[in-house]
Design a protein around this motif. Sequence first.
Motif, PDB file in Angstrom:
ATOM      1  N   GLU A  92       0.972  -1.018   0.162  1.00 39.29           N
ATOM      2  CA  GLU A  92       0.060   0.001   0.078  1.00 39.29           C
ATOM      3  C   GLU A  92       0.997   1.148  -0.096  1.00 39.29           C
ATOM      4  O   GLU A  92       1.875   1.202   0.649  1.00 39.29           O
ATOM      5  CB  GLU A  92      -0.926   0.090   1.374  1.00 39.29           C
ATOM      6  CG  GLU A  92      -1.758   1.333   1.211  1.00 39.29           C
ATOM      7  CD  GLU A  92      -2.499   1.069   2.633  1.00 39.29           C
ATOM      8  OE1 GLU A  92      -2.347   1.950   3.481  1.00 39.29           O
ATOM      9  OE2 GLU A  92      -3.075   0.384   3.034  1.00 39.29           O
ATOM     10  N   LEU A 120      -3.027   4.231  -2.659  1.00 40.67           N
ATOM     11  CA  LEU A 120      -2.828   3.018  -3.743  1.00 40.67           C
ATOM     12  C   LEU A 120      -2.926   1.957  -2.890  1.00 40.67           C
ATOM     13  O   LEU A 120      -2.090   1.745  -1.933  1.00 40.67           O
ATOM     14  CB  LEU A 120      -1.387   3.212  -4.455  1.00 40.67           C
ATOM     15  CG  LEU A 120      -1.184   4.342  -5.360  1.00 40.67           C
ATOM     16  CD1 LEU A 120       0.245   4.696  -5.701  1.00 40.67           C
ATOM     17  CD2 LEU A 120      -2.169   4.528  -6.661  1.00 40.67           C
ATOM     18  N   ARG A 175      -1.980  -4.087  -6.015  1.00 41.38           N
ATOM     19  CA  ARG A 175      -2.575  -3.429  -7.194  1.00 41.38           C
ATOM     20  C   ARG A 175      -2.028  -3.889  -8.325  1.00 41.38           C
ATOM     21  O   ARG A 175      -0.794  -4.303  -8.342  1.00 41.38           O
ATOM     22  CB  ARG A 175      -2.676  -2.113  -7.057  1.00 41.38           C
ATOM     23  CG  ARG A 175      -1.047  -1.550  -7.030  1.00 41.38           C
ATOM     24  CD  ARG A 175      -1.228   0.362  -6.685  1.00 41.38           C
ATOM     25  NE  ARG A 175      -0.053   0.671  -6.487  1.00 41.38           N
ATOM     26  CZ  ARG A 175       0.830   0.507  -5.587  1.00 41.38           C
ATOM     27  NH1 ARG A 175       0.362  -0.017  -4.318  1.00 41.38           N
ATOM     28  NH2 ARG A 175       2.031   1.147  -5.398  1.00 41.38           N
ATOM     29  N   SER A 176      -2.765  -3.705  -9.465  1.00 40.40           N
ATOM     30  CA  SER A 176      -2.168  -4.165 -10.775  1.00 40.40           C
ATOM     31  C   SER A 176      -2.833  -3.281 -11.948  1.00 40.40           C
ATOM     32  O   SER A 176      -3.839  -2.774 -11.909  1.00 40.40           O
ATOM     33  CB  SER A 176      -2.583  -5.448 -11.151  1.00 40.40           C
ATOM     34  OG  SER A 176      -3.816  -5.849 -11.257  1.00 40.40           O
ATOM     35  N   THR A 182      -6.872  -2.952 -11.072  1.00 41.77           N
ATOM     36  CA  THR A 182      -7.145  -2.265 -10.071  1.00 41.77           C
ATOM     37  C   THR A 182      -8.027  -0.981 -10.587  1.00 41.77           C
ATOM     38  O   THR A 182      -7.221  -0.140 -11.465  1.00 41.77           O
ATOM     39  CB  THR A 182      -5.959  -1.747  -9.350  1.00 41.77           C
ATOM     40  OG1 THR A 182      -5.316  -2.887  -8.659  1.00 41.77           O
ATOM     41  CG2 THR A 182      -6.209  -0.563  -8.212  1.00 41.77           C
ATOM     42  N   GLY A 242     -10.007  -2.087  -2.337  1.00 43.18           N
ATOM     43  CA  GLY A 242      -9.482  -2.484  -3.610  1.00 43.18           C
ATOM     44  C   GLY A 242      -9.246  -1.672  -4.692  1.00 43.18           C
ATOM     45  O   GLY A 242      -8.609  -1.671  -5.585  1.00 43.18           O
ATOM     46  N   ALA A 246      -7.634   2.425  -6.130  1.00 41.68           N
ATOM     47  CA  ALA A 246      -6.977   3.171  -5.974  1.00 41.68           C
ATOM     48  C   ALA A 246      -7.801   4.746  -6.121  1.00 41.68           C
ATOM     49  O   ALA A 246      -8.798   4.641  -6.521  1.00 41.68           O
ATOM     50  CB  ALA A 246      -6.142   3.644  -6.984  1.00 41.68           C
ATOM     51  N   VAL A 262      -1.899   1.124 -11.698  1.00 41.99           N
ATOM     52  CA  VAL A 262      -3.449   1.074 -11.583  1.00 41.99           C
ATOM     53  C   VAL A 262      -3.791   0.995 -13.096  1.00 41.99           C
ATOM     54  O   VAL A 262      -2.978   0.989 -13.947  1.00 41.99           O
ATOM     55  CB  VAL A 262      -3.695   2.260 -10.917  1.00 41.99           C
ATOM     56  CG1 VAL A 262      -3.456   2.353  -9.499  1.00 41.99           C
ATOM     57  CG2 VAL A 262      -3.401   3.394 -11.970  1.00 41.99           C
TER      58      VAL A 262
END
Length: 279
Positions: free
Chosen positions: A6, A26, A30-31, A35, A65, A67, A118
């Motif tokens: 995070e 963030l 995440r991806s 995300t 979950g 951003a 993101v």
Amino acid sequence: MGSITEERIANVTYGNHERHKMDVYLPENRSTDETGVIVLIHGGGFVAGDKTELEPVALKLMAKGFAVVNINYRLVDLAGVLDDPPVHQASPINIHHQLDDIAAAVELAWSKRTEWAVGDTWYIVGHSAGATLAMLHAYGEDNADGRIKATANLAGVTTFAFNDESEVDLLDPRLKELFYRIVGAEATNENKLAYMAASPYWVANNSGGVPTISVRPEDNTIGPIPDLSESQYNSLTTLLNSKGSASVHVEIAGAGHGFGEPGKWDEVVAETTAFFRAQ
């Protein structure tokens, strides 16, 4: 490769004014594939407020979950509005300048999505005046590329439009002056289109809008302003659905305009994120 932790980034600059700042939240793991990103806009009647007021909401959204890009924007000048009688003068900043700020913030944040890891699925959420700005951005030309997939109207105003200037003359003079400064035009019959252009309902009527969840607190009164939000939200939702933008209107029982009662923001976040994920 280890999991992504995070991260919070405070006061990212997106312009030259001191209020051209945004805080970025963030989530871990995440991806760029999965995300989603929520742009978050504070309220304050277009004349006040700060992104820090919505930090607890940003954290709740990140915990789901997403951003979050929580932005500040320039404010309409309130000087003299509350005098009796109010001082009649234009504000150097009106709603259109605020929309320019939001567009600039979104553009800068969009350019950072690879750096921030993101995705390309973006939403916009606002509370009160911020909701009006969020809808105007989502429905307007600044979103012509469809970057914003859906929006959430949390206790916002959906229209400033009027049928005849005599209606506006019945308002408290301070409120009439405030509307003049926000819209940037006198509330006269000659300027009806200016007030429609500052109204999410009428912008959506022209553009078709995007899927919208309107979240209405049971008591949505704000000072002396009559609460017309239930009928307004029903009208907006009906319009959007008729144009193919699947939309809903929900009410949060026991909530006031600020959703400040215990647990109410949790309900708002749950409704909003569930709606976004369904799009």
